[in-house]
Design a protein around this motif. Structure first.
Motif, mmCIF file in Angstrom:
data_model
loop_
_atom_site.group_PDB
_atom_site.id
_atom_site.type_symbol
_atom_site.label_atom_id
_atom_site.label_comp_id
_atom_site.label_asym_id
_atom_site.label_seq_id
_atom_site.Cartn_x
_atom_site.Cartn_y
_atom_site.Cartn_z
ATOM 1 N N GLU A 129 -24.994 -55.276 -77.612
ATOM 2 C CA GLU A 129 -25.726 -56.526 -77.506
ATOM 3 C C GLU A 129 -27.216 -56.281 -77.626
ATOM 4 O OE1 GLU A 129 -24.567 -58.806 -74.121
ATOM 5 O OE2 GLU A 129 -22.488 -58.101 -74.294
ATOM 6 N N ARG B 160 -31.198 -58.730 -77.985
ATOM 7 C CA ARG B 160 -31.806 -60.040 -78.004
ATOM 8 C C ARG B 160 -33.063 -59.942 -78.849
ATOM 9 N NH1 ARG B 160 -33.390 -64.120 -73.499
ATOM 10 N NH2 ARG B 160 -35.191 -62.781 -73.222
ATOM 11 N N ALA C 62 -35.347 -67.199 -78.317
ATOM 12 C CA ALA C 62 -34.578 -65.963 -78.138
ATOM 13 C C ALA C 62 -33.236 -66.113 -78.835
ATOM 14 C CB ALA C 62 -34.377 -65.714 -76.647
ATOM 15 N N TRP C 63 -32.907 -65.077 -79.604
ATOM 16 C CA TRP C 63 -31.644 -65.117 -80.360
ATOM 17 C C TRP C 63 -30.751 -63.994 -79.835
ATOM 18 C CZ3 TRP C 63 -31.184 -63.733 -86.285
ATOM 19 C CH2 TRP C 63 -29.911 -64.090 -86.735
ATOM 20 N N PRO C 64 -29.720 -64.346 -79.083
ATOM 21 C CA PRO C 64 -28.830 -63.304 -78.567
ATOM 22 C C PRO C 64 -27.879 -62.843 -79.666
ATOM 23 C CG PRO C 64 -28.174 -65.473 -77.771
ATOM 24 C CD PRO C 64 -29.311 -65.692 -78.701
ATOM 25 N N GLU D 214 -24.653 -60.079 -80.833
ATOM 26 C CA GLU D 214 -23.580 -59.207 -80.370
ATOM 27 C C GLU D 214 -22.744 -58.807 -81.572
ATOM 28 O OE1 GLU D 214 -20.939 -60.971 -77.573
ATOM 29 O OE2 GLU D 214 -19.518 -59.324 -77.760
ATOM 30 N N GLU E 170 -35.067 -56.719 -78.071
ATOM 31 C CA GLU E 170 -34.808 -56.165 -76.747
ATOM 32 C C GLU E 170 -33.406 -55.593 -76.759
ATOM 33 O OE1 GLU E 170 -35.205 -59.405 -74.120
ATOM 34 O OE2 GLU E 170 -37.389 -59.531 -74.332
#
Lengths: 327, 327
Positions: free
Chosen positions: A248, A250, A280-282, A284, A307
DNA sequence: TCTAATGCGGACAGAAAGTGACCGGATGCC
DNA sequence: GGCATCCGGTCACTTTCTGTCCGCATTAGA
């Protein structure tokens, strides 16, 4: 002989091939009187197939959704298209419907005349994807080729409880001849595995499909050993030692949320606002490469910060490589 | 009434659902005498469906490939699986079989009971791909969402010659209400277009599917205007002003050819040797982003150099961004 | 080699269905 | 209103379907 049964099928086939038919056209095709046609229609309706009739000039019959699925009467071409669709569906591993897809596939493969089978193979070889096409999967590696024909064959054997012999090459490269009672096909992480009772080893074994070759259907039937669905899946997962291992990260993008969402479309559905000017774009995925790919879609000129240690480290290396590559 | 017709269908259905049946099991299910069963089998054989029988103990019947495709008798689940497969097949744009796929899709959509339709929609929304999955297409942009249901609906209307009304939003954002005679669906560059006769404008028009909304099937039939297959395609391509615009580049990798091929698998099939220690990987795609993605698969630690101005320029910028992003 | 299980198909007679002809009626479009 | 179309009842006739009975053929296994 059996004129009525085959005529009924033909009527169904006509109705499926073209939406609207007048009684005249139908009686002409079927060679019966109008009265008989009406009786045939009635029969089909009784079987639950929705045939709607329209009166008046420009009237006629049309097949509609009924209470149940009528027998699908396909042309050869359509059969080929369906088989192709199912094969790609099965190999793509649609979550939640694998089993049904396989059962549908088994059904059609079972009755596919050899000529059509050859056509399918020819077509399938034309559909290979190019770089950057759909061929990258979630894990971020090119999807291993799954032999759709093998999949179909195994699905049939599982369904029908038919013993199989094949060659298997294990992870260490050792080949062996196996005689098994196939039990279930299980997809794990975009790979297919066959769970089967190994008759020589007297125990359950899990076989990766792309390591199976020279399959020989013995036509000998067996009584499937009892095993719950869960047991089966667990056995495979244990055997495969599969861990999800998803990564994951971010990304903080210097763009108002709305604009990024606009730009990304569906893929940006999880983007959250940070403040007026940032969002913010998470992310995965199953590999850092896949994550890095996502970054390329941030609009040119827009600054961002990532991040997440794995991704950051990877990007650092890539930046260096890119710079070197263009030097 | 019609006991025999429906029984014949049921027999076919049983045979399709399970490979092997003894006469006893079948007579039990169908509620007829053995003699009648034999007659039913005979009937099916006369219709061209391959039913093989085995004598002796452990004998029985099995359905095999015959001369033609038998009517497919599907369970609801299987129907759903097939519809899903065809939808994804159609929207993925398999080259060379679009037309047939649509015709098969139309056939099944036509008779799909509403309950199943809802299930399909539910499932379809679950199968949306994540970042890095198959959702990137050759052009290197997220594939535009194709509304499979719309596609099915339009396919039906084309096939059956049924007038349609819908709203259309053209490239400039102008909306308008259209009344058309749909003629053909044509896929170009992963997008679908509808070629139709515009009744208000009295001429052919091309509509991009993702700009069509609020479709209303009028149920009014029309006589399709004559147009050759080629004409149709040409009209669309002209309207779309489609140019391939593919970008090419070459990467020189510091690795012997064999090793890179080994690493890339299928995607490395065009790699050529340069000398003992270097090889060249020719790339082609419809965007620089897609090309850059390919580079990520060069094994870590291996140096490479790109040739090709667009890609080089793009990499330069990406390198900068990556560096900034991790700062 | 023998036996049990299984499928094969002819003959027959009674039951069931399918069929076409005929008809008056209903419905929808122009 | 006129026309084209579908609807479904009735009747007489024909065809098919069905179960029963039977001897035969094939196969696996004891």
């Amino acid at each position: 002989m059996a004129a009525t049964t085959s005529r009924t099928l033909e009527l169904l086939s006509l109705l499926q091939s073209h939406r609207h038919w007048s009684a005249r056209e139908l009686t002409g095709r079927l060679g019966v009187s109008e009265r008989t046609l009406r009786r045939d229609v009635e029969r089909l309706r009784e079987l639950g197939y929705g045939i709607e009739s329209v009166r008046g000039s420009a009237g006629g019959y049309r097949l509609e959704a009924g209470t149940g699925l009528p027998p699908l009467l396909l042309t050869d071409d359509e059969g080929v298209a369906i088989a192709l669709g199912l094969r790609s569906q099965a190999t793509a591993g649609l979550r939640g419907a694998e089993h049904t897809t396989l059962s549908a596939l088994a059904k059609i493969e079972q009755v596919l005349p050899p000529a059509l089978r050859r056509r399918i193979e020819a077509l399938q070889s034309h559909t290979a994807v190019g770089v950057g096409a759909g061929g990258w999967n979630r894990s971020g590696r090119p999807a291993p080729e799954v032999d759709a024909e093998l999949l179909g064959l195994l699905a049939l054997s599982c369904r029908d409880g038919e013993r199989l012999r094949f060659k298997y090459t294990d992870a260490s490269g050792q080949g062996s001849a196996r005689s098994v009672e196939p039990y279930r096909l299980v997809p794990v992480a975009r790979r297919w595995y066959l769970l089967a009772w190994d008759r020589d080893r007297d125990d359950w074994r899990t076989f990766r499909l792309d390591r199976i070759s020279d399959v020989f259907p013995t036509r000998v039937r067996f009584e499937p050993r009892a095993l719950t669905e869960e047991d089966a899946r667990e056995r495979v997962e244990r055997a495969v030692r599969y861990r999800r291992r998803s990564i994951e990260a971010r990304v903080i993008v210097e763009l108002p949320r709305a604009e990024l969402v606009e730009h990304l479309g569906w893929y940006g559905r999880e983007v959250q606002a940070v403040d007026e000017a940032h969002c913010a774009w998470p992310l995965e995925a199953e590999s850092v490469e896949a994550l890095a790919m996502a970054l390329m879609w941030i609009p040119p000129g827009v600054r961002y910060r990532v991040e997440g240690p794995e991704l950051a480290e990877f990007l650092g290396r890539q930046a260096e490589r890119f710079a070197q590559a263009t030097a």
